[in-house]
Design an enzyme around this catalytic site. Structure first.
Site, PDB file in Angstrom:
ATOM      1  N   ARG A   1       0.781  -1.238   0.000  1.00 21.99           N
ATOM      2  CA  ARG A   1       0.000   0.000   0.000  1.00 21.99           C
ATOM      3  C   ARG A   1       0.813   1.288   0.000  1.00 21.99           C
ATOM      4  O   ARG A   1       0.235   2.369   0.019  1.00 21.99           O
ATOM      5  CB  ARG A   1      -1.017   0.037   1.147  1.00 21.99           C
ATOM      6  CG  ARG A   1      -2.005  -1.103   1.080  1.00 21.99           C
ATOM      7  CD  ARG A   1      -3.246  -0.899   1.882  1.00 21.99           C
ATOM      8  NE  ARG A   1      -3.032  -0.675   3.296  1.00 21.99           N
ATOM      9  CZ  ARG A   1      -4.022  -0.493   4.160  1.00 21.99           C
ATOM     10  NH1 ARG A   1      -5.259  -0.501   3.762  1.00 21.99           N
ATOM     11  NH2 ARG A   1      -3.761  -0.303   5.431  1.00 21.99           N
ATOM     12  N   ASP A   2       2.138   1.200  -0.036  1.00 21.71           N
ATOM     13  CA  ASP A   2       2.951   2.423  -0.159  1.00 21.71           C
ATOM     14  C   ASP A   2       4.257   2.102  -0.886  1.00 21.71           C
ATOM     15  O   ASP A   2       5.331   2.559  -0.494  1.00 21.71           O
ATOM     16  CB  ASP A   2       3.229   3.038   1.213  1.00 21.71           C
ATOM     17  CG  ASP A   2       3.699   4.494   1.119  1.00 21.71           C
ATOM     18  OD1 ASP A   2       3.438   5.154   0.084  1.00 21.71           O
ATOM     19  OD2 ASP A   2       4.338   4.975   2.077  1.00 21.71           O
ATOM     20  N   LEU A   3       4.138   1.316  -1.958  1.00 23.49           N
ATOM     21  CA  LEU A   3       5.310   0.968  -2.747  1.00 23.49           C
ATOM     22  C   LEU A   3       5.749   2.187  -3.545  1.00 23.49           C
ATOM     23  O   LEU A   3       4.958   2.788  -4.276  1.00 23.49           O
ATOM     24  CB  LEU A   3       4.975  -0.198  -3.695  1.00 23.49           C
ATOM     25  CG  LEU A   3       6.140  -0.791  -4.463  1.00 23.49           C
ATOM     26  CD1 LEU A   3       7.159  -1.423  -3.523  1.00 23.49           C
ATOM     27  CD2 LEU A   3       5.633  -1.845  -5.454  1.00 23.49           C
TER      28      LEU A   3
END
Length: 181
Positions: free
Chosen positions: A17-19
């Site tokens: 969710r925060d690549l």
């Protein structure tokens, strides 16, 4: 390496969710290591959701997939979208949407499906991979397993600038390290 690590995470039902580039570190041998799992979650059914895993906007705006802006939900396909932006940055050495405000990202990228142009000097196989991964429709995006298989089997990814033997050595090494991610 990034695709293999993400394939491993998704196989274990972990959605990052925060690549983004800032969350991809390199070890002493320049192998990528996915970091910062502060927004990550274990994917599960809605029936088993808790207040700690509630949906909502997560991530860094230029890497957030269009569907997450609209629904607040984030799936494995959202990580694939973020991966496409990273591959675009690696291949073009450009930051996409760098002059966009958050409202512009929502208006152009989310609502109208805008994506940066991929320079024609980039090999077709990479252009095609990026385009499929940032599809407006998350169901049209490949999985990380599909991406890894394609990178392993499609020799078109070995361009004139890439040493074929080193490419396959890397693939073999990543395969042997896979269980240690």
């Amino acid at each position: 390496g990034i695709a293999s690590a993400m394939s491993y995470l998704h196989a274990n039902n972990i959605i990052h969710r925060d690549l983004k580039p800032a969350n991809i570190l390199e070890d002493d041998y320049l192998f990528p290591k996915i970091a910062d799992f502060g927004l990550s979650k274990v994917s599960h059914s809605k029936a088993s959701m808790t207040t700690q895993s509630m949906a909502g906007f997560k991530g860094t705006p230029i890497y957030v997939p269009p569907e997450s802006w609209e629904t607040g939900e984030y799936t494995k396909a959202g990580d694939v979208y973020a991966f496409s932006i990273i591959v675009y940055e690696i291949m073009t050495v450009e930051e996409p949407f760098k002059d966009f405000t958050i409202p512009m990202i929502f208006s152009k990228v989310v609502s109208k499906g805008y994506r940066p142009e991929i320079d024609s000097t980039i090999a077709d196989c990479y252009r095609n991979l990026i385009s499929r991964c940032w599809s407006q429709n998350p169901e049209e995006r490949p999985t990380f397993d599909n991406i890894v298989d394609e990178l392993k089997s499609n020799e078109d990814f070995i361009t004139d600038l890439i040493d074929k033997d080193k490419y396959y050595e890397y693939i073999d090494l990543i395969g042997t390290l896979g269980s240690s991610f």
